[in-house]
Design an enzyme around this catalytic site. Structure first.
Site, PDB file in Angstrom:
ATOM      1  N   ASP A  79       1.328   2.213   1.652  1.00 50.19           N
ATOM      2  CA  ASP A  79       0.888   2.675   2.974  1.00 50.19           C
ATOM      3  C   ASP A  79       1.997   3.490   3.649  1.00 50.19           C
ATOM      4  OD1 ASP A  79      -1.436   1.232   2.621  1.00 50.19           O
ATOM      5  OD2 ASP A  79      -0.687  -0.519   3.720  1.00 50.19           O
TER       6      ASP A  79
HETATM    7  N1  URA Z   1      -0.461  -3.738   0.149  1.00 51.85           N
HETATM    8  C1  URA Z   1      -0.547  -3.197   1.381  1.00 51.85           C
HETATM    9  O1  URA Z   1      -1.198  -3.745   2.254  1.00 51.85           O
HETATM   10  N2  URA Z   1       0.097  -2.054   1.608  1.00 51.85           N
HETATM   11  C2  URA Z   1       0.853  -1.433   0.695  1.00 51.85           C
HETATM   12  O2  URA Z   1       1.417  -0.398   0.979  1.00 51.85           O
HETATM   13  C3  URA Z   1       0.932  -2.002  -0.590  1.00 51.85           C
HETATM   14  C4  URA Z   1       0.277  -3.169  -0.829  1.00 51.85           C
END
Ligand code: URA
Length: 262
Positions: A106
């Site tokens: 993310d």
């Molecule tokens: N899980 C998440 O919620 N975000 C990420 O970036 C990776 C795994």
């Protein structure tokens, strides 16, 4: 895979400049193939047999590239984006056009991202069927109940009904949000100083916002998330956010095994 390719693409892939800079340069006589100046950018070459010279130096063909990047917050895991810098932009110095990130983190997640042009390896590392571990460090706000680890190991059902594969939770410690994090705006000041828990969570798939949603299903909220490993590949702690390096031979060999067995 065919070994024949255009001269301008070959030179761009090997980091000699953008396709348009190279086309221009080839026309001006900066390239030679097998000892002869070659002014046609679309000249087809055998990348393994033909000898290519650019600005007087031989250009060896490196077919596959592997980099580990410490992705900082605020950078997207994509090859292009209209609003944000991408992980591929951070490797601009390599001038390599065919790299892509293996999996996504993310925008506000930090940590290990592998960038490569090896589609087969990427597929293997990401396929849940191959059971390649992805380990994350997280700080979680809200009460993490005693059965959280067991529920994660049993395979959680997320709030929208999605079922996720079993994961592994390790609780590192509990504590109040650290002053540093509050300053960095990583977490809100909780009324009454609500506890945060530090954990490692290992999962084998990568559904959208998976870890955040797993903790939501447990009644908690992730305030900070960092990926620290993928298969046998561990984020090099000497890298700072935004920095990257090529994988060593050993790291690459280990990673290639990661998706093979099981
Ligand atoms: N899980 C998440 O919620 N975000 C990420 O970036 C990776 C795994």
């Amino acid at each position: 895979m065919g070994k024949m390719m255009r001269l301008d693409k070959f030179l761009a892939d090997m980091g000699k400049g953008s396709r348009s800079q190279i086309r221009e340069g080839v026309k001006r006589g900066r390239a030679a193939v097998n000892g002869q100046t070659e002014k046609r950018p679309d000249r087809r070459i055998d990348r393994e047999q033909d000898q290519v010279i650019w600005d007087g130096e031989q250009v060896e063909y490196r077919q596959q590239e592997y980099f580990m990047l410490f992705k900082p917050q605020g950078v997207v895991s994509a090859t292009e984006d209209k609003r944000y810098r991408t992980v591929v932009d951070l490797l601009e110095g390599e001038n390599r056009r065919d790299l892509f990130p293996v999996g996504r983190l993310d925008l506000d997640t930090e940590g290990l991202i592998l960038l490569t042009n090896d589609g087969e390896l990427a597929h293997r590392l990401l396929s849940p069927k191959k059971h390649v571990d992805k380990k994350y460090y997280a700080r979680v706000a809200g009460a993490l109940l005693e059965d959280a680890g067991m529920r994660i190991e049993a395979g959680l059902t997320l709030e929208d009904g999605t079922e996720v594969l079993p994961g592994r939770l390790e609780i590192l410690g509990k504590g109040l949000p650290k002053e540093r994090d509050i300053q960095e705006n990583r977490t809100e000041k909780q009324p009454g100083g609500q506890e945060e828990t530090e954990v490692f969570l290992t999962i084998q798939e990568g559904k959208f916002h998976q870890i955040k949603r797993m903790f939501e299903a447990l009644g908690c909220r992730v305030t900070y998330l960092k990926r620290i490993s993928m298969g046998s590949l561990i984020l090099d702690e000497s890298l700072r956010p935004g920095e990257y390096r090529r994988l060593t031979e050993e790291e690459l060999a280990g990673l290639k095994e990661s998706g093979e067995i099981k």
